[in-house]
Design an enzyme around this catalytic site. Structure first.
Site, PDB file in Angstrom:
ATOM      1  N   GLU A   3      -6.559  -0.279  15.874  1.00  0.00           N
ATOM      2  CA  GLU A   3      -6.791  -1.373  15.157  1.00  0.00           C
ATOM      3  C   GLU A   3      -5.793  -2.387  14.451  1.00  0.00           C
ATOM      4  O   GLU A   3      -4.745  -2.088  13.970  1.00  0.00           O
ATOM      5  CB  GLU A   3      -7.573  -0.838  13.718  1.00  0.00           C
ATOM      6  CG  GLU A   3      -8.143  -1.643  12.752  1.00  0.00           C
ATOM      7  CD  GLU A   3      -7.389  -1.838  11.485  1.00  0.00           C
ATOM      8  OE1 GLU A   3      -7.294  -3.023  11.205  1.00  0.00           O
ATOM      9  OE2 GLU A   3      -7.051  -0.778  11.049  1.00  0.00           O
TER      10      GLU A   3
ATOM     11  N   SER B 145      -9.807  -5.401  10.649  1.00  0.00           N
ATOM     12  CA  SER B 145     -11.282  -4.977  10.347  1.00  0.00           C
ATOM     13  C   SER B 145     -11.870  -6.127   9.549  1.00  0.00           C
ATOM     14  O   SER B 145     -11.373  -6.863   8.624  1.00  0.00           O
ATOM     15  CB  SER B 145     -10.989  -3.911   9.182  1.00  0.00           C
ATOM     16  OG  SER B 145     -10.658  -2.267   9.907  1.00  0.00           O
TER      17      SER B 145
ATOM     18  N   ARG C 155       2.248   1.396  10.242  1.00  0.00           N
ATOM     19  CA  ARG C 155       1.687   1.826   8.717  1.00  0.00           C
ATOM     20  C   ARG C 155       2.923   1.647   7.768  1.00  0.00           C
ATOM     21  O   ARG C 155       3.649   2.558   7.670  1.00  0.00           O
ATOM     22  CB  ARG C 155       1.114   3.113   8.694  1.00  0.00           C
ATOM     23  CG  ARG C 155       0.307   3.451   7.474  1.00  0.00           C
ATOM     24  CD  ARG C 155      -0.312   4.684   7.519  1.00  0.00           C
ATOM     25  NE  ARG C 155      -1.184   4.756   8.884  1.00  0.00           N
ATOM     26  CZ  ARG C 155      -2.588   4.562   8.847  1.00  0.00           C
ATOM     27  NH1 ARG C 155      -3.124   4.197   7.724  1.00  0.00           N
ATOM     28  NH2 ARG C 155      -3.319   4.643   9.905  1.00  0.00           N
TER      29      ARG C 155
ATOM     30  N   ARG D 273       0.810  -1.302   0.036  1.00  0.00           N
ATOM     31  CA  ARG D 273       0.112  -0.016  -0.091  1.00  0.00           C
ATOM     32  C   ARG D 273       0.898   1.291   0.108  1.00  0.00           C
ATOM     33  O   ARG D 273       1.586   1.394   0.727  1.00  0.00           O
ATOM     34  CB  ARG D 273      -0.841   0.009   1.124  1.00  0.00           C
ATOM     35  CG  ARG D 273      -1.731  -1.224   1.285  1.00  0.00           C
ATOM     36  CD  ARG D 273      -2.749  -1.088   2.567  1.00  0.00           C
ATOM     37  NE  ARG D 273      -3.406  -2.230   2.617  1.00  0.00           N
ATOM     38  CZ  ARG D 273      -4.399  -2.611   3.603  1.00  0.00           C
ATOM     39  NH1 ARG D 273      -4.530  -1.909   4.503  1.00  0.00           N
ATOM     40  NH2 ARG D 273      -5.029  -3.777   3.482  1.00  0.00           N
TER      41      ARG D 273
ATOM     42  N   ARG E  26       1.526  -6.095  12.993  1.00  0.00           N
ATOM     43  CA  ARG E  26       0.791  -5.130  14.052  1.00  0.00           C
ATOM     44  C   ARG E  26       0.745  -6.247  15.141  1.00  0.00           C
ATOM     45  O   ARG E  26       0.831  -5.713  16.318  1.00  0.00           O
ATOM     46  CB  ARG E  26      -0.299  -4.755  13.608  1.00  0.00           C
ATOM     47  CG  ARG E  26      -0.335  -3.586  12.636  1.00  0.00           C
ATOM     48  CD  ARG E  26      -1.756  -2.986  12.630  1.00  0.00           C
ATOM     49  NE  ARG E  26      -1.522  -1.861  11.537  1.00  0.00           N
ATOM     50  CZ  ARG E  26      -2.466  -0.893  11.317  1.00  0.00           C
ATOM     51  NH1 ARG E  26      -3.498  -0.879  11.950  1.00  0.00           N
ATOM     52  NH2 ARG E  26      -2.160   0.298  10.490  1.00  0.00           N
TER      53      ARG E  26
END
Length: 429
Positions: free
Chosen positions: A350, A353, A278, A263, A391
């Site tokens: 988070e 999801s 990130r 990403r 994460r």
């Protein structure tokens, strides 16, 4: 992608639903496109019917020896008009398709109002955040001091927001992936796939990454072949059945895969640029389900529980929240976030999801189902992270750090890692 007739249905009031997520539906333009498409199709049908009659008249007149020149001219004019109408139909349908591809999914009414994470609704929480009698370090300091995380060399290789793992760090990553896959395949009934990391534009469009998020994707290609690096295994997993008719009696289908994810996150600046939260490249175990569209809401509860289970076994404190209507993803109609406690930030972040996309993705990808009676049925797709490797590693090292700088490994992982402690010098025991 939506049925345009539903978007224009006053009883559904799609425009009001979309306003809750900050999207303004141009109903005037949509209505004109739908009306013009219907008109062009009708005019084309009439012109083809007239052309067929004219051709029959020409043949009959020719047999009678009559002058057929005027009728032939009329036939030529009709043929020209049919070509013009077919081209206009292609143009109108292309414009309508482009319009519909840009419209996000309709949020369910049960979602709270709001557009940011503070409007999320707490569903449940599990575990108690640890208390330290020392100032807890973040994962970057812990990893670099012990030598299992090297961001400096990663930057030398690829630029910022990449990571190099060494020794215990690399082994812990591998252990997490294997642990997650074992739980989901052996206990939750998922079939594991090994997938390409490069996919076509059509594949990206099928799950809603394109055209909306093109600037956040890495694009590559050889010669005249355009390919995209996947941002999540959801993309190839959902599109495995693109253009297919599934057997309704075989649903639900549960798929999983461990893949790299890429990403560019072109719009992200400042936040979480330090460390592993990130990254431009990371790896993740993804969960995807295909279910009867009428059962998607209950399937969401199940897939969330599947994402939670590894968290519990790892002993990581977490909570589950229902996102607000304006904070859900483009393809989602409802999303639950699983958020893990990070001591260095003193908050929950988070880690997974889980989204029910309803028929939004399956319509875009052309996925349907058929029962034994031959009747077609709608299929819904769902997805969840089950879980991201980076994460989860962050949460483990931060929540299990000790005063001497060592890190205890959750007992459930030791059969995979071969060690139970990462010592301050990077050695294991």
């Amino acid at each position: 992608m939506h049925d345009p007739r539903l978007l224009l249905d006053p009883e559904l009031d799609a425009a009001a639903k979309l306003r809750r997520r900050g999207y303004i539906l141009d109903t005037d333009r949509l209505g004109k496109l739908v009306s013009r498409r219907s008109e062009v199709i009708s005019e084309g049908d009439q012109a083809r019917a007239q052309a067929k009659k004219t051709a029959a008249k020409v043949q009959a007149a020719a047999r009678r020896g009559e002058d057929i020149a005027p009728m032939r001219e009329q036939a030529r004019e009709l043929k020209t008009r049919i070509g013009e109408l077919e081209e206009e139909q292609r143009q109108v349908e292309a414009e309508l398709n482009d319009f519909l591809l840009s419209v996000p999914n309709l949020p369910l009414d049960e979602l709270p109002d709001g557009a940011t994470e503070e409007f999320a609704e707490l569903v449940r929480s599990w575990g108690t955040p640890p208390e330290f009698d020392f100032e807890p370090a973040d994962h970057v300091d812990l990893g670099e001091r012990a030598g299992f995380l090297d961001l400096t060399r990663a930057t030398k290789l690829s630029g910022p927001r990449f990571a190099v793992f060494k020794g215990a760090g690399a082994r812990l990553q591998r252990a997490l992936a294997q642990f997650f896959l074992d739980v989901h395949t052996r206990e939750h009934g998922y079939t594991e796939f090994s997938l390409p990391s490069l996919v076509t534009r059509q594949t990206m469009t099928g799950t809603g990454q394109l055209p909306k998020f093109e600037e956040d994707l890495f694009r590559t290609g050889v010669a005249d072949r355009e390919l995209f690096l996947i941002p999540t295994a959801e993309v190839p997993l959902v599109n495995l059945h693109a253009g297919e008719i599934l057997d309704l009696d075989e649903l639900p289908l549960r798929y999983t895969a461990h893949t790299p994810c890429f990403r560019s996150e072109a719009g992200s600046y400042g936040r979480d640029t330090r460390g592993l939260i990130r990254q431009h490249e990371f790896s993740k175990v993804e969960l995807v389900q295909f279910v009867d569209a009428g059962k998607s809401r209950e399937a969401l509860e199940e897939i969330v529980s599947h994402a939670e289970e590894p968290m519990r076994r790892l002993g990581l404190p977490y909570r589950v929240v229902k996102l607000a209507a304006g904070d859900i993803g483009f393809a989602a109609q409802i999303t639950y976030d699983v958020e893990v406690w990070l001591p260095s930030q003193g908050t929950y972040r988070e880690i997974s999801s889980a989204s029910d996309t309803g028929t939004f993705q399956t319509r875009r990808a052309g996925i349907r189902a058929k029962g034994k009676d031959g009747k077609r049925a709608a299929v819904a797709s769902l997805n969840a992270s089950g879980l991201p490797i980076g994460r989860t590693l962050v949460a483990i090292v931060e929540n299990n750090q000790q005063a001497d700088g060592s890190i205890r490994i959750p007992e459930v992982l030791t059969p995979y890692t071969g060690f139970s402690v990462i010592n301050p010098d990077g050695s294991t025991s």
